[in-house]
Design a protein around this motif. Structure first.
Motif, PDB file in Angstrom:
ATOM      1  N   THR A 189     -16.236   2.084   5.168  1.00  0.00           N
ATOM      2  CA  THR A 189     -16.304   3.705   4.235  1.00  0.00           C
ATOM      3  C   THR A 189     -16.964   3.090   2.789  1.00  0.00           C
ATOM      4  OG1 THR A 189     -14.006   3.172   3.825  1.00  0.00           O
ATOM      5  CG2 THR A 189     -14.605   4.730   5.688  1.00  0.00           C
ATOM      6  N   ASP A 190     -16.873   2.095   2.339  1.00  0.00           N
ATOM      7  CA  ASP A 190     -17.342   1.495   0.957  1.00  0.00           C
ATOM      8  C   ASP A 190     -18.414   1.083   1.035  1.00  0.00           C
ATOM      9  OD1 ASP A 190     -14.730   2.150   0.168  1.00  0.00           O
ATOM     10  OD2 ASP A 190     -13.829   0.177   0.004  1.00  0.00           O
ATOM     11  N   ARG A 191     -19.351   1.085   2.373  1.00  0.00           N
ATOM     12  CA  ARG A 191     -20.618   0.239   2.111  1.00  0.00           C
ATOM     13  C   ARG A 191     -21.877   1.313   1.950  1.00  0.00           C
ATOM     14  NH1 ARG A 191     -18.719  -2.857   6.224  1.00  0.00           N
ATOM     15  NH2 ARG A 191     -19.844  -1.743   7.953  1.00  0.00           N
ATOM     16  N   GLU A 197     -26.529  -0.110   5.081  1.00  0.00           N
ATOM     17  CA  GLU A 197     -26.044  -1.460   4.554  1.00  0.00           C
ATOM     18  C   GLU A 197     -25.408  -2.235   5.867  1.00  0.00           C
ATOM     19  OE1 GLU A 197     -23.142  -4.075   1.758  1.00  0.00           O
ATOM     20  OE2 GLU A 197     -24.636  -2.413   0.674  1.00  0.00           O
ATOM     21  N   PRO A 214     -10.043 -10.166   2.892  1.00  0.00           N
ATOM     22  CA  PRO A 214     -11.311  -9.860   3.476  1.00  0.00           C
ATOM     23  C   PRO A 214     -12.588 -10.184   2.640  1.00  0.00           C
ATOM     24  CG  PRO A 214      -9.733  -8.113   3.941  1.00  0.00           C
ATOM     25  CD  PRO A 214      -9.239  -9.057   2.574  1.00  0.00           C
ATOM     26  N   THR A 215     -13.693 -10.638   3.288  1.00  0.00           N
ATOM     27  CA  THR A 215     -14.676 -10.902   2.374  1.00  0.00           C
ATOM     28  C   THR A 215     -15.781  -9.970   2.637  1.00  0.00           C
ATOM     29  OG1 THR A 215     -15.687 -12.319   4.202  1.00  0.00           O
ATOM     30  CG2 THR A 215     -14.466 -13.326   2.511  1.00  0.00           C
ATOM     31  N   ASP A 216     -15.785  -8.898   3.449  1.00  0.00           N
ATOM     32  CA  ASP A 216     -16.659  -7.858   3.679  1.00  0.00           C
ATOM     33  C   ASP A 216     -15.837  -6.432   2.973  1.00  0.00           C
ATOM     34  OD1 ASP A 216     -15.064  -7.658   5.596  1.00  0.00           O
ATOM     35  OD2 ASP A 216     -16.700  -7.073   7.148  1.00  0.00           O
ATOM     36  N   ARG A 217     -16.729  -5.458   2.684  1.00  0.00           N
ATOM     37  CA  ARG A 217     -16.180  -4.425   2.413  1.00  0.00           C
ATOM     38  C   ARG A 217     -15.705  -3.436   3.543  1.00  0.00           C
ATOM     39  NH1 ARG A 217     -20.101  -1.984  -1.995  1.00  0.00           N
ATOM     40  NH2 ARG A 217     -21.545  -3.147  -0.659  1.00  0.00           N
ATOM     41  N   PRO A 218     -14.861  -2.437   3.605  1.00  0.00           N
ATOM     42  CA  PRO A 218     -14.779  -1.615   4.845  1.00  0.00           C
ATOM     43  C   PRO A 218     -15.994  -0.742   4.837  1.00  0.00           C
ATOM     44  CG  PRO A 218     -12.823  -1.639   3.344  1.00  0.00           C
ATOM     45  CD  PRO A 218     -13.875  -2.257   2.596  1.00  0.00           C
ATOM     46  N   PRO A 242     -22.842  -4.820   7.722  1.00  0.00           N
ATOM     47  CA  PRO A 242     -21.698  -5.238   7.316  1.00  0.00           C
ATOM     48  C   PRO A 242     -21.831  -6.622   7.083  1.00  0.00           C
ATOM     49  CG  PRO A 242     -21.690  -5.081   9.903  1.00  0.00           C
ATOM     50  CD  PRO A 242     -23.057  -4.559   9.299  1.00  0.00           C
ATOM     51  N   SER A 268       0.984  -1.267   0.189  1.00  0.00           N
ATOM     52  CA  SER A 268       0.084   0.088  -0.037  1.00  0.00           C
ATOM     53  C   SER A 268       0.873   1.330   0.085  1.00  0.00           C
ATOM     54  CB  SER A 268      -1.120   0.086   1.260  1.00  0.00           C
ATOM     55  OG  SER A 268      -0.165  -0.117   2.470  1.00  0.00           O
TER      56      SER A 268
END
Length: 202
Positions: A194-196, A200, A188-192, A202, A92
């Motif tokens: 801030t992206d949801r 919505e 990771p299988t879920d979005r952060p 988690p 990153s």
């Protein structure tokens, strides 16, 4: 892995983009596995590239310190060797150009994993039952923090170390041993949050 197993870290966007070429990654892998090779021998082992192509890509890799001449030979018959056992890069980076080059390299690496897995599936019938049972892929969901995931990865590397060191260790190898690429994906299988979208779960 261990201190004895050297690594080269890529930070220059030009080096990251150069290494992202699938033929170049394959060549570095061959040199690490088989030791010094000429462009002619590398082309034979790859089976998909000409000697001229391998020679060109080896010279490009040398520009960024990933391979070097091993001494002896002439022209396309001079041997090349890898400069390190592993390649790493910042996952990153803050610099936008480096970040874009890193993403391109990571996509190329992932494409290579998929291609090798697909090839194995197509030809696994030629293997004995023992290897068909032992090889394969799967997944396990775990609930971890980022720090725990990093620790888990380090523990897996420690577990693998003696088998990795066999690749370059002198002396006989266990009967029936083969080179196996063990691919680890920690995704990771879920979005952060801030992206949801708002509201919505988690």
């Amino acid at each position: 892995m261990s201190d004895e197993l050297s690594a080269i870290r890529l930070t220059d966007p030009r080096a990251l983009r150069a290494y992202a070429h699938p033929t170049r990654m394959a060549l570095v892998g061959l040199l690490r596995l088989h030791g010094p090779l000429t462009a002619t021998r590398a082309a034979e082992l790859l089976g998909t590239e000409s000697v001229a192509s391998c020679s060109f890509h080896l010279r490009q890799l040398a520009k960024y310190g990933l391979v070097e001449e091993a001494g002896g030979g002439r022209g396309r018959e001079k041997p090349w060797r890898a400069t390190a056992a592993f390649t790493s890069w910042d996952a990153s980076p803050a610099d936008p150009e480096q970040a874009a080059a890193t993403e391109a390299l990571q996509r190329a690496v992932l494409d290579g994993y998929l291609a090798r897995a697909t090839d194995w599936l197509l030809h696994r019938g030629a293997d004995g039952a023992e290897w068909r049972e032992a090889a394969g892929f799967g997944d396990t969901a775990v609930l971890v923090t980022a720090a725990e995931l990093a620790e888990l990865d380090a523990r897996v590397e420690e577990l693998l170390r003696p088998y990795v060191e066999r690749l370059t260790a002198p002396g006989p190898r266990p009967e029936g041993a083969r080179t196996v690429q063990l691919v680890r994906l920690a995704l990771p299988t879920d979005r952060p949050a801030t992206d949801r979208p708002a509201g919505e779960a988690p």
